[in-house]
Design an enzyme around this catalytic site. Structure first.
Site, PDB file in Angstrom:
ATOM      1  N   TRP A 126       0.872  -1.180   0.000  1.00  0.00           N
ATOM      2  CA  TRP A 126       0.000   0.000   0.000  1.00  0.00           C
ATOM      3  C   TRP A 126       0.909   1.230   0.000  1.00  0.00           C
ATOM      4  O   TRP A 126       1.775   1.337   0.891  1.00  0.00           O
ATOM      5  CB  TRP A 126      -0.866  -0.061   1.255  1.00  0.00           C
ATOM      6  CG  TRP A 126      -1.828   1.054   1.434  1.00  0.00           C
ATOM      7  CD1 TRP A 126      -2.666   1.581   0.489  1.00  0.00           C
ATOM      8  CD2 TRP A 126      -2.071   1.781   2.638  1.00  0.00           C
ATOM      9  NE1 TRP A 126      -3.423   2.579   1.044  1.00  0.00           N
ATOM     10  CE2 TRP A 126      -3.075   2.729   2.361  1.00  0.00           C
ATOM     11  CE3 TRP A 126      -1.552   1.719   3.928  1.00  0.00           C
ATOM     12  CZ2 TRP A 126      -3.563   3.600   3.322  1.00  0.00           C
ATOM     13  CZ3 TRP A 126      -2.038   2.592   4.885  1.00  0.00           C
ATOM     14  CH2 TRP A 126      -3.031   3.517   4.581  1.00  0.00           C
ATOM     15  N   ASP A 206      -0.397  -5.108  10.006  1.00  0.00           N
ATOM     16  CA  ASP A 206      -1.481  -4.240   9.552  1.00  0.00           C
ATOM     17  C   ASP A 206      -2.634  -5.133   9.113  1.00  0.00           C
ATOM     18  O   ASP A 206      -2.520  -5.869   8.131  1.00  0.00           O
ATOM     19  CB  ASP A 206      -0.968  -3.373   8.378  1.00  0.00           C
ATOM     20  CG  ASP A 206      -2.007  -2.361   7.914  1.00  0.00           C
ATOM     21  OD1 ASP A 206      -3.099  -2.280   8.531  1.00  0.00           O
ATOM     22  OD2 ASP A 206      -1.725  -1.642   6.927  1.00  0.00           O
ATOM     23  N   ALA A 208      -6.133  -4.724   7.862  1.00  0.00           N
ATOM     24  CA  ALA A 208      -7.075  -3.697   7.386  1.00  0.00           C
ATOM     25  C   ALA A 208      -8.284  -4.293   6.685  1.00  0.00           C
ATOM     26  O   ALA A 208      -9.208  -3.556   6.334  1.00  0.00           O
ATOM     27  CB  ALA A 208      -6.345  -2.740   6.442  1.00  0.00           C
ATOM     28  N   LYS A 241     -13.119  -0.985   6.080  1.00  0.00           N
ATOM     29  CA  LYS A 241     -13.619  -1.884   5.023  1.00  0.00           C
ATOM     30  C   LYS A 241     -14.609  -2.898   5.586  1.00  0.00           C
ATOM     31  O   LYS A 241     -15.661  -3.129   5.000  1.00  0.00           O
ATOM     32  CB  LYS A 241     -12.478  -2.642   4.349  1.00  0.00           C
ATOM     33  CG  LYS A 241     -11.187  -1.888   4.203  1.00  0.00           C
ATOM     34  CD  LYS A 241     -11.235  -0.838   3.127  1.00  0.00           C
ATOM     35  CE  LYS A 241      -9.984   0.016   3.254  1.00  0.00           C
ATOM     36  NZ  LYS A 241      -9.600   0.749   2.118  1.00  0.00           N
TER      37      LYS A 241
HETATM   38  C1  LMR Z   1      -6.820   1.698  -0.859  1.00  0.00           C
HETATM   39  O1  LMR Z   1      -5.698   1.184  -0.811  1.00  0.00           O
HETATM   40  O2  LMR Z   1      -7.439   1.879  -1.910  1.00  0.00           O
HETATM   41  C2  LMR Z   1      -7.479   2.113   0.419  1.00  0.00           C
HETATM   42  O3  LMR Z   1      -6.791   1.620   1.511  1.00  0.00           O
HETATM   43  C3  LMR Z   1      -7.733   3.561   0.483  1.00  0.00           C
HETATM   44  C4  LMR Z   1      -6.522   4.353   0.867  1.00  0.00           C
HETATM   45  O4  LMR Z   1      -6.595   5.037   1.880  1.00  0.00           O
HETATM   46  O5  LMR Z   1      -5.511   4.300   0.168  1.00  0.00           O
END
Ligand code: LMR
Length: 390
Positions: A126, A206, A208, A241
Protein backbone atom coordinates in the site's frame (compact mmCIF):
# COMPACT_ATOMS: atom_id res chain seq x y z
CA UNK A 1 6.71 32.42 2.78
CA UNK A 2 4.42 29.89 1.23
CA UNK A 3 5.99 30.28 -2.20
CA UNK A 4 9.02 28.50 -0.76
CA UNK A 5 7.07 25.27 -0.44
CA UNK A 6 8.11 22.40 -2.68
CA UNK A 7 5.33 21.34 -5.02
CA UNK A 8 3.82 18.02 -3.94
CA UNK A 9 2.37 15.55 -6.42
CA UNK A 10 -1.28 14.72 -5.73
CA UNK A 11 -1.78 11.28 -4.19
CA UNK A 12 -1.94 9.05 -7.26
CA UNK A 13 -4.54 6.66 -5.83
CA UNK A 14 -6.88 9.26 -4.36
CA UNK A 15 -6.63 11.34 -7.57
CA UNK A 16 -8.36 8.48 -9.39
CA UNK A 17 -11.59 9.26 -7.50
CA UNK A 18 -11.76 12.71 -9.09
CA UNK A 19 -10.65 11.53 -12.51
CA UNK A 20 -13.32 8.84 -12.54
CA UNK A 21 -16.03 11.21 -11.31
CA UNK A 22 -15.17 13.68 -14.08
CA UNK A 23 -15.48 11.06 -16.85
CA UNK A 24 -18.90 11.50 -18.50
CA UNK A 25 -19.00 8.01 -20.11
CA UNK A 26 -21.84 5.86 -18.77
CA UNK A 27 -19.74 2.76 -19.45
CA UNK A 28 -16.79 3.86 -17.27
CA UNK A 29 -15.51 1.32 -14.72
CA UNK A 30 -13.95 2.33 -11.41
CA UNK A 31 -11.35 -0.20 -10.23
CA UNK A 32 -9.35 2.41 -8.30
CA UNK A 33 -9.61 3.15 -4.61
CA UNK A 34 -10.38 0.21 -2.31
CA UNK A 35 -14.08 0.34 -1.52
CA UNK A 36 -16.42 -2.63 -1.70
CA UNK A 37 -19.21 -2.48 -4.27
CA UNK A 38 -22.33 -4.60 -4.63
CA UNK A 39 -23.30 -6.37 -7.85
CA UNK A 40 -25.22 -3.17 -8.61
CA UNK A 41 -22.03 -1.09 -8.21
CA UNK A 42 -23.05 0.59 -4.93
CA UNK A 43 -21.17 1.01 -1.66
CA UNK A 44 -24.10 1.00 0.75
CA UNK A 45 -23.95 1.58 4.50
CA UNK A 46 -24.07 -1.85 6.22
CA UNK A 47 -27.57 -2.63 7.53
CA UNK A 48 -26.06 -3.44 10.94
CA UNK A 49 -24.36 -0.04 11.01
CA UNK A 50 -27.57 1.74 9.94
CA UNK A 51 -29.39 0.09 12.85
CA UNK A 52 -26.60 1.05 15.28
CA UNK A 53 -26.61 4.61 13.95
CA UNK A 54 -30.37 4.85 14.54
CA UNK A 55 -29.77 3.83 18.15
CA UNK A 56 -26.96 6.35 18.49
CA UNK A 57 -29.19 9.10 17.18
CA UNK A 58 -31.92 8.17 19.65
CA UNK A 59 -29.78 7.46 22.71
CA UNK A 60 -26.54 9.44 22.54
CA UNK A 61 -26.95 12.26 25.04
CA UNK A 62 -23.57 13.98 24.79
CA UNK A 63 -20.81 14.60 22.31
CA UNK A 64 -18.37 15.67 24.98
CA UNK A 65 -14.70 14.69 24.58
CA UNK A 66 -13.58 11.12 25.24
CA UNK A 67 -9.80 11.64 25.27
CA UNK A 68 -6.93 10.65 22.97
CA UNK A 69 -7.67 6.92 23.17
CA UNK A 70 -11.24 7.39 21.92
CA UNK A 71 -14.01 4.89 22.58
CA UNK A 72 -12.45 2.16 24.72
CA UNK A 73 -15.67 0.12 24.56
CA UNK A 74 -15.06 -0.14 20.81
CA UNK A 75 -11.36 -0.93 21.24
CA UNK A 76 -12.04 -3.72 23.75
CA UNK A 77 -15.02 -5.17 21.85
CA UNK A 78 -12.78 -5.85 18.87
CA UNK A 79 -10.15 -7.75 20.88
CA UNK A 80 -11.77 -11.24 20.69
CA UNK A 81 -12.33 -10.83 16.93
CA UNK A 82 -8.76 -9.75 16.25
CA UNK A 83 -6.78 -11.75 18.80
CA UNK A 84 -9.15 -14.68 19.40
CA UNK A 85 -11.75 -15.46 22.03
CA UNK A 86 -9.15 -17.19 24.23
CA UNK A 87 -6.46 -14.53 23.99
CA UNK A 88 -5.07 -13.40 27.33
CA UNK A 89 -6.53 -9.89 27.51
CA UNK A 90 -3.84 -8.79 29.97
CA UNK A 91 -1.30 -9.13 27.12
CA UNK A 92 -2.95 -6.49 24.95
CA UNK A 93 -3.75 -2.80 25.22
CA UNK A 94 -5.23 -0.56 22.56
CA UNK A 95 -6.60 2.79 21.58
CA UNK A 96 -8.89 4.08 18.88
CA UNK A 97 -7.40 5.82 15.85
CA UNK A 98 -8.69 7.74 12.83
CA UNK A 99 -8.83 4.81 10.38
CA UNK A 100 -6.15 2.27 9.61
CA UNK A 101 -3.85 5.08 8.51
CA UNK A 102 -3.89 6.58 12.01
CA UNK A 103 -3.20 3.15 13.45
CA UNK A 104 -0.23 2.49 11.14
CA UNK A 105 1.11 5.94 11.94
CA UNK A 106 0.96 5.27 15.69
CA UNK A 107 2.50 1.82 15.27
CA UNK A 108 5.43 3.18 13.27
CA UNK A 109 5.97 6.16 15.58
CA UNK A 110 5.77 4.04 18.74
CA UNK A 111 8.14 1.47 17.20
CA UNK A 112 10.59 4.28 16.47
CA UNK A 113 10.37 5.62 20.02
CA UNK A 114 10.97 2.07 21.28
CA UNK A 115 14.25 1.87 19.37
CA UNK A 116 13.30 0.42 15.98
CA UNK A 117 15.68 1.84 13.38
CA UNK A 118 14.65 0.12 10.17
CA UNK A 119 11.40 -1.26 8.87
CA UNK A 120 11.36 -4.11 6.36
CA UNK A 121 8.43 -4.20 4.02
CA UNK A 122 7.48 -6.49 1.13
CA UNK A 123 6.88 -4.58 -2.09
CA UNK A 124 4.68 -3.69 -3.73
CA UNK A 125 2.73 -2.51 -0.72
CA UNK A 126 0.00 0.00 0.00
CA UNK A 127 1.77 3.24 -1.08
CA UNK A 128 0.89 4.94 2.22
CA UNK A 129 2.99 2.41 4.15
CA UNK A 130 6.19 3.83 2.69
CA UNK A 131 4.95 7.41 3.08
CA UNK A 132 4.13 6.91 6.75
CA UNK A 133 7.43 5.22 7.40
CA UNK A 134 9.38 8.01 5.72
CA UNK A 135 7.31 10.72 7.43
CA UNK A 136 8.15 9.12 10.76
CA UNK A 137 11.85 9.22 9.85
CA UNK A 138 12.45 5.47 9.87
CA UNK A 139 14.71 3.80 7.36
CA UNK A 140 12.65 1.69 4.96
CA UNK A 141 14.09 -1.55 3.58
CA UNK A 142 12.22 -3.63 1.05
CA UNK A 143 12.01 -7.17 -0.22
CA UNK A 144 9.91 -8.77 -2.94
CA UNK A 145 6.46 -9.74 -1.70
CA UNK A 146 5.12 -11.78 -4.61
CA UNK A 147 6.57 -13.97 -7.33
CA UNK A 148 5.70 -13.38 -11.01
CA UNK A 149 3.48 -16.47 -10.71
CA UNK A 150 1.25 -14.57 -8.28
CA UNK A 151 2.16 -16.39 -5.07
CA UNK A 152 3.99 -15.12 -1.99
CA UNK A 153 7.78 -14.98 -2.27
CA UNK A 154 8.37 -16.69 1.03
CA UNK A 155 12.09 -17.14 0.39
CA UNK A 156 12.56 -13.36 0.10
CA UNK A 157 10.89 -12.75 3.46
CA UNK A 158 12.70 -15.58 5.13
CA UNK A 159 16.12 -14.35 3.86
CA UNK A 160 15.38 -10.86 5.18
CA UNK A 161 14.35 -12.12 8.60
CA UNK A 162 17.42 -14.34 8.88
CA UNK A 163 19.77 -11.47 7.94
CA UNK A 164 18.07 -8.80 10.07
CA UNK A 165 19.96 -6.60 12.52
CA UNK A 166 18.96 -5.74 16.09
CA UNK A 167 16.38 -2.95 15.99
CA UNK A 168 14.79 -4.17 12.76
CA UNK A 169 11.03 -4.41 12.42
CA UNK A 170 8.95 -6.03 9.71
CA UNK A 171 5.62 -4.66 8.52
CA UNK A 172 3.31 -7.51 7.53
CA UNK A 173 -0.16 -7.43 5.98
CA UNK A 174 -2.34 -9.66 8.17
CA UNK A 175 -4.60 -10.67 5.27
CA UNK A 176 -5.89 -9.55 1.87
CA UNK A 177 -2.56 -8.09 0.81
CA UNK A 178 -2.84 -4.62 -0.68
CA UNK A 179 -2.16 -4.34 -3.64
CA UNK A 180 -1.49 -7.91 -4.77
CA UNK A 181 -4.15 -10.04 -3.03
CA UNK A 182 -1.29 -12.51 -2.45
CA UNK A 183 -1.39 -13.74 1.15
CA UNK A 184 0.93 -16.08 3.01
CA UNK A 185 -0.59 -19.53 3.46
CA UNK A 186 -1.27 -20.79 7.01
CA UNK A 187 1.78 -23.07 6.70
CA UNK A 188 3.92 -20.08 5.73
CA UNK A 189 2.56 -18.07 8.67
CA UNK A 190 3.62 -20.95 10.94
CA UNK A 191 7.16 -20.58 9.60
CA UNK A 192 7.07 -16.77 9.78
CA UNK A 193 6.03 -16.96 13.44
CA UNK A 194 8.90 -19.36 14.21
CA UNK A 195 11.38 -17.16 12.31
CA UNK A 196 10.24 -14.02 14.13
CA UNK A 197 10.67 -15.81 17.45
CA UNK A 198 14.13 -17.03 16.43
CA UNK A 199 15.45 -13.76 14.98
CA UNK A 200 13.81 -11.23 17.33
CA UNK A 201 12.67 -9.06 14.41
CA UNK A 202 9.88 -6.86 15.77
CA UNK A 203 6.52 -7.52 14.06
CA UNK A 204 4.15 -4.72 13.08
CA UNK A 205 1.00 -6.24 11.60
CA UNK A 206 -1.48 -4.24 9.55
CA UNK A 207 -4.90 -5.92 9.55
CA UNK A 208 -7.08 -3.70 7.39
CA UNK A 209 -9.33 -6.21 5.65
CA UNK A 210 -10.28 -8.82 8.24
CA UNK A 211 -13.30 -10.78 7.03
CA UNK A 212 -12.85 -9.93 3.35
CA UNK A 213 -10.54 -12.86 2.59
CA UNK A 214 -11.66 -16.20 4.03
CA UNK A 215 -13.67 -14.96 7.04
CA UNK A 216 -13.07 -13.19 10.36
CA UNK A 217 -11.38 -16.16 12.05
CA UNK A 218 -9.37 -17.44 9.08
CA UNK A 219 -8.12 -13.95 8.22
CA UNK A 220 -6.65 -13.57 11.72
CA UNK A 221 -4.67 -16.82 11.49
CA UNK A 222 -1.32 -15.22 10.69
CA UNK A 223 -1.56 -12.52 13.34
CA UNK A 224 -2.61 -15.01 16.00
CA UNK A 225 0.12 -17.47 15.05
CA UNK A 226 2.75 -14.72 15.28
CA UNK A 227 1.43 -13.60 18.67
CA UNK A 228 1.56 -17.17 19.95
CA UNK A 229 5.31 -17.18 19.25
CA UNK A 230 6.66 -13.70 19.97
CA UNK A 231 6.70 -11.73 23.20
CA UNK A 232 5.80 -8.37 21.68
CA UNK A 233 4.16 -6.87 18.60
CA UNK A 234 2.21 -3.87 17.39
CA UNK A 235 -1.04 -4.15 15.43
CA UNK A 236 -2.76 -1.59 13.22
CA UNK A 237 -6.43 -2.37 12.64
CA UNK A 238 -9.02 -0.85 10.33
CA UNK A 239 -12.82 -1.11 10.42
CA UNK A 240 -13.09 1.10 7.35
CA UNK A 241 -13.62 -1.88 5.02
CA UNK A 242 -15.12 -4.66 7.14
CA UNK A 243 -17.75 -2.32 8.58
CA UNK A 244 -17.95 -0.14 5.44
CA UNK A 245 -17.16 2.99 7.46
CA UNK A 246 -14.53 4.43 5.10
CA UNK A 247 -15.11 8.16 5.52
CA UNK A 248 -15.94 7.88 9.21
CA UNK A 249 -12.31 6.79 9.80
CA UNK A 250 -12.49 3.91 12.26
CA UNK A 251 -9.35 2.12 13.36
CA UNK A 252 -7.44 0.89 16.38
CA UNK A 253 -3.81 0.59 17.45
CA UNK A 254 -2.89 -2.33 19.72
CA UNK A 255 0.31 -3.24 21.52
CA UNK A 256 0.95 -6.79 22.72
CA UNK A 257 3.35 -7.64 25.54
CA UNK A 258 3.42 -9.80 28.65
CA UNK A 259 5.03 -6.85 30.47
CA UNK A 260 2.18 -4.71 31.80
CA UNK A 261 4.42 -1.68 32.40
CA UNK A 262 5.67 -1.86 28.80
CA UNK A 263 2.08 -2.08 27.57
CA UNK A 264 1.03 0.96 29.57
CA UNK A 265 4.06 2.81 28.25
CA UNK A 266 3.25 1.90 24.64
CA UNK A 267 -0.24 3.32 25.13
CA UNK A 268 1.10 6.41 26.91
CA UNK A 269 3.38 7.08 23.95
CA UNK A 270 0.54 6.40 21.51
CA UNK A 271 -1.67 8.87 23.38
CA UNK A 272 1.06 11.53 23.37
CA UNK A 273 1.60 11.12 19.61
CA UNK A 274 -2.15 11.17 18.98
CA UNK A 275 -2.57 14.32 21.08
CA UNK A 276 -0.03 16.18 18.99
CA UNK A 277 -1.46 14.89 15.69
CA UNK A 278 -5.26 14.71 15.97
CA UNK A 279 -5.97 15.03 19.67
CA UNK A 280 -8.90 12.60 19.60
CA UNK A 281 -10.25 10.24 16.96
CA UNK A 282 -13.70 10.83 15.42
CA UNK A 283 -16.34 9.10 17.52
CA UNK A 284 -19.35 8.27 15.40
CA UNK A 285 -18.21 5.21 13.43
CA UNK A 286 -16.42 3.60 16.36
CA UNK A 287 -19.50 4.08 18.55
CA UNK A 288 -21.61 2.39 15.85
CA UNK A 289 -19.19 -0.58 15.72
CA UNK A 290 -19.32 -0.85 19.52
CA UNK A 291 -23.13 -1.05 19.38
CA UNK A 292 -23.01 -3.69 16.62
CA UNK A 293 -20.60 -5.84 18.63
CA UNK A 294 -22.62 -5.44 21.84
CA UNK A 295 -25.83 -6.78 20.28
CA UNK A 296 -25.82 -10.45 19.12
CA UNK A 297 -28.52 -9.80 16.52
CA UNK A 298 -26.61 -6.88 14.99
CA UNK A 299 -23.37 -8.88 15.16
CA UNK A 300 -25.01 -11.73 13.24
CA UNK A 301 -26.39 -9.27 10.68
CA UNK A 302 -22.94 -7.70 10.21
CA UNK A 303 -21.26 -11.11 9.81
CA UNK A 304 -23.90 -12.14 7.25
CA UNK A 305 -23.23 -8.95 5.31
CA UNK A 306 -19.51 -9.77 5.33
CA UNK A 307 -20.30 -13.31 4.08
CA UNK A 308 -22.25 -11.83 1.18
CA UNK A 309 -19.38 -9.51 0.26
CA UNK A 310 -16.90 -12.40 0.27
CA UNK A 311 -19.17 -14.58 -1.83
CA UNK A 312 -19.60 -11.84 -4.41
CA UNK A 313 -15.86 -11.20 -4.64
CA UNK A 314 -15.18 -14.93 -4.95
CA UNK A 315 -17.62 -15.00 -7.88
CA UNK A 316 -15.84 -12.12 -9.60
CA UNK A 317 -12.47 -13.77 -9.01
CA UNK A 318 -13.74 -17.04 -10.49
CA UNK A 319 -14.92 -15.25 -13.62
CA UNK A 320 -11.59 -13.45 -14.05
CA UNK A 321 -9.68 -16.71 -13.54
CA UNK A 322 -11.91 -18.39 -16.13
CA UNK A 323 -10.50 -15.98 -18.74
CA UNK A 324 -7.32 -18.13 -18.38
CA UNK A 325 -4.80 -16.02 -20.32
CA UNK A 326 -4.93 -12.58 -21.85
CA UNK A 327 -1.85 -11.94 -23.96
CA UNK A 328 1.08 -12.98 -21.79
CA UNK A 329 -0.96 -12.57 -18.59
CA UNK A 330 -2.29 -15.56 -16.73
CA UNK A 331 -5.56 -14.66 -15.04
CA UNK A 332 -5.66 -17.96 -13.14
CA UNK A 333 -3.85 -16.77 -9.94
CA UNK A 334 -6.53 -14.10 -9.41
CA UNK A 335 -8.93 -16.91 -8.53
CA UNK A 336 -6.89 -17.85 -5.45
CA UNK A 337 -5.91 -14.36 -4.33
CA UNK A 338 -7.72 -12.71 -1.42
CA UNK A 339 -9.63 -9.57 -0.65
CA UNK A 340 -10.41 -6.50 -2.70
CA UNK A 341 -7.24 -6.36 -4.78
CA UNK A 342 -5.16 -8.09 -7.40
CA UNK A 343 -2.41 -6.69 -9.55
CA UNK A 344 -2.19 -7.09 -13.31
CA UNK A 345 1.22 -6.89 -14.96
CA UNK A 346 0.18 -4.13 -17.36
CA UNK A 347 2.49 -1.48 -18.80
CA UNK A 348 1.87 2.19 -17.94
CA UNK A 349 0.81 2.67 -21.59
CA UNK A 350 -1.75 -0.13 -21.33
CA UNK A 351 -3.14 1.36 -18.10
CA UNK A 352 -3.46 4.75 -19.79
CA UNK A 353 -5.14 3.23 -22.85
CA UNK A 354 -7.59 1.39 -20.62
CA UNK A 355 -8.51 4.73 -19.06
CA UNK A 356 -8.63 6.83 -22.21
CA UNK A 357 -10.10 4.36 -24.69
CA UNK A 358 -12.24 2.23 -22.39
CA UNK A 359 -12.99 4.45 -19.36
CA UNK A 360 -11.41 1.89 -17.01
CA UNK A 361 -9.76 3.42 -13.95
CA UNK A 362 -7.12 1.48 -12.00
CA UNK A 363 -4.04 2.34 -9.94
CA UNK A 364 -0.86 3.05 -11.89
CA UNK A 365 0.63 -0.09 -10.37
CA UNK A 366 -1.89 -2.25 -12.25
CA UNK A 367 -3.88 -2.85 -9.08
CA UNK A 368 -7.56 -3.48 -9.66
CA UNK A 369 -10.36 -3.38 -7.12
CA UNK A 370 -12.12 -6.70 -7.72
CA UNK A 371 -15.34 -5.32 -6.22
CA UNK A 372 -15.55 -2.72 -8.98
CA UNK A 373 -16.44 -5.52 -11.40
CA UNK A 374 -20.08 -6.51 -11.81
CA UNK A 375 -22.21 -8.70 -14.06
CA UNK A 376 -22.81 -5.56 -16.07
CA UNK A 377 -19.18 -4.65 -16.76
CA UNK A 378 -16.93 -7.70 -16.30
CA UNK A 379 -17.16 -8.88 -19.91
CA UNK A 380 -16.38 -5.36 -21.14
CA UNK A 381 -13.39 -5.30 -18.78
CA UNK A 382 -12.04 -8.61 -20.06
CA UNK A 383 -12.55 -7.47 -23.68
CA UNK A 384 -10.70 -4.21 -22.91
CA UNK A 385 -7.82 -6.18 -21.38
CA UNK A 386 -7.66 -8.26 -24.55
CA UNK A 387 -7.56 -5.02 -26.53
CA UNK A 388 -4.56 -3.61 -24.64
CA UNK A 389 -2.71 -6.75 -23.60
CA UNK A 390 -3.95 -9.48 -25.93
C1 LMR B 1 -6.82 1.70 -0.86
O1 LMR B 1 -5.70 1.18 -0.81
O2 LMR B 1 -7.44 1.88 -1.91
C2 LMR B 1 -7.48 2.11 0.42
O3 LMR B 1 -6.79 1.62 1.51
C3 LMR B 1 -7.73 3.56 0.48
C4 LMR B 1 -6.52 4.35 0.87
O4 LMR B 1 -6.59 5.04 1.88
O5 LMR B 1 -5.51 4.30 0.17
Amino acid sequence: MLEALAVQPADALLSLIKLHNADPRATKIDLGVGVYRTAGGETPVFKAIKAAEARLLADQDTKSYLGPDGDMGFVNALIPYVFGADFDATRVAGMQTPGGTGAVRLAIEVAKRAGVGRVWMGTPSWPNHAQIDTAAGLELKTFVHATPAGTADFDALSAVLKAAQPGDAVLLHGCCHNPTGVDYTPAQWDQIAALLAETGVFPIIDLAYQGLGDGMEADAYGLRMVLAHVPEALVAYSCDKNFGLYRDRVGAFYAVSADSAALANAMGNGAAIARAAWSMPPDHGAAAVRLVLADPALTALWLAELDEMRARMAGVRARLAAAQTIGAMSMVPLGAQKGLFSMLPLSPEAILTLRERHGIYMAGSGRINIAGLTDGNIEAFIAALRDVAG
